[in-house]
Design a protein around this motif. Structure first.
Motif, PDB file in Angstrom:
ATOM      1  N   ASP A 177      22.175  25.343   8.163  1.00  0.00           N
ATOM      2  CA  ASP A 177      23.102  26.141   8.945  1.00  0.00           C
ATOM      3  C   ASP A 177      22.435  27.171   9.856  1.00  0.00           C
ATOM      4  OD1 ASP A 177      25.517  24.959   7.994  1.00  0.00           O
ATOM      5  OD2 ASP A 177      25.225  26.008   6.093  1.00  0.00           O
ATOM      6  N   TYR A 221      25.724  25.056  15.572  1.00  0.00           N
ATOM      7  CA  TYR A 221      25.790  26.472  15.243  1.00  0.00           C
ATOM      8  C   TYR A 221      26.986  27.134  15.916  1.00  0.00           C
ATOM      9  CZ  TYR A 221      20.995  25.130  14.195  1.00  0.00           C
ATOM     10  OH  TYR A 221      19.888  24.464  13.734  1.00  0.00           O
ATOM     11  N   SER A 222      27.310  28.338  15.435  1.00  0.00           N
ATOM     12  CA  SER A 222      28.439  29.078  16.005  1.00  0.00           C
ATOM     13  C   SER A 222      28.024  30.435  16.578  1.00  0.00           C
ATOM     14  CB  SER A 222      29.517  29.307  14.929  1.00  0.00           C
ATOM     15  OG  SER A 222      29.044  30.184  13.914  1.00  0.00           O
ATOM     16  N   ARG A 239      25.070  29.044  11.967  1.00  0.00           N
ATOM     17  CA  ARG A 239      26.489  28.730  11.729  1.00  0.00           C
ATOM     18  C   ARG A 239      26.997  29.736  10.706  1.00  0.00           C
ATOM     19  NH1 ARG A 239      30.230  25.229   8.795  1.00  0.00           N
ATOM     20  NH2 ARG A 239      28.621  24.848   7.228  1.00  0.00           N
TER      21      ARG A 239
END
Length: 276
Positions: A177, A221-222, A239
């Protein structure tokens, strides 16, 4: 039903500033308008204790004319203009009961406007802006208590009816992540303690909807650090924004993904579609 979540990093700046970054933020808002979601959760509004001004509400109405607004801001003794959350939800939905829970968190965390919950007849939609462990991990101990209190809160909701939970959880759960796990072992958002807190949350009966649909797909990813001009170009992201659901409705999820926010760094919106 379609739901979107986004850490906006200052609603006022996004709506009223003339800066290049504000224009990028408004481009993202235009993208959200085109998505035609039923519910939009917004974190880190950074509004005053009085909430959105008439100007803010008028601009929001121009973007989202058929939506109602629910908000929660940081109040004393917490810092002013800090954290904060907001829901936009279509006025065609059955009117939800709205709550602004305090979960017994330490320090001023319960006063920082971090949680709003919408209760519909058959399910809850709740959002969170999880406290950051802070520079030097100075808030890590408080963060661990928060994680436990929040997990217990979600579990209590889940005992009543299914839950859709979203927000900026400020943790990359697994090595997959984030782009550089080895160099971030004791960075805020990737400590063993924070990762275990998220594991404990899921163990109470919740599903990470992105991983449920996409398995171990990498490099998605965010969030990309603003401090690094090349973080998004090089996709060295994290993320840390999630849509979670009660396990018993996970089979109703049809989409969980990131929404393209162009060249704007920081958080990108995330979308959930679920057949309720």
């Amino acid at each position: 039903m379609k739901l979107i979540s986004w850490n906006i990093d200052s609603l006022n700046a996004a709506l009223t500033s003339d800066s290049p970054r504000a224009q990028l933020s408004r481009d993202v808002i235009d993208t959200l308008v085109a998505q035609d979601a039923d519910i939009i959760a917004i974190q880190e509004t950074k509004l005053s204790a009085k909430g959105p001004t008439k100007k803010h509400l008028d601009i929001l109405h121009d973007f989202f004319p058929s939506f109602n607004v629910a908000w929660r801001s940081s109040i004393e003794p917490a810092r002013k203009g800090y954290a904060g959350t907001m829901f936009l939800y279509k006025n065609s939905l059955p009117a939800p009961a709205i709550s602004y829970p305090e979960i017994g968190a330490p320090s001023t965390m319960d006063c920082e406007g971090r949680i709003i919950t919408l209760e519909f007849e058959d399910f809850f939609v709740t959002q969170v802006y999880t406290p950051n462990a802070g520079d030097g991990l100075k808030r890590l101990n408080d963060r661990q208590i928060w994680d436990e209190c929040y997990a217990n809160y979600l579990a209590e909701l889940d005992r009543q009816k299914p839950v859709l939970a979203t927000g900026d959880y400020n943790v990359a759960h697994e090595e997959i992540d984030l782009a550089n796990p080895s160099s971030n072992r004791r960075s805020p958002g990737f400590t063993d303690e924070e990762r275990q807190g998220f594991t404990n949350l899921l163990a109470k009966g919740f599903t990470d909807t992105f991983r449920y649909l996409h398995g171990n797909v990498p490099n998605v990813y965010s969030w990309w650090a603003q401090r690094s001009k090349t973080s998004k170009i090089n996709n060295t992201g994290w993320r840390i924004d999630y849509w979670l659901t009660s396990e018993r409705i996970a089979n109703k999820i049809t989409k969980s993904d990131m929404i393209d926010s162009g060249t704007r760094q920081d958080h990108t919106p995330i979308v959930l579609e679920i057949d309720l």
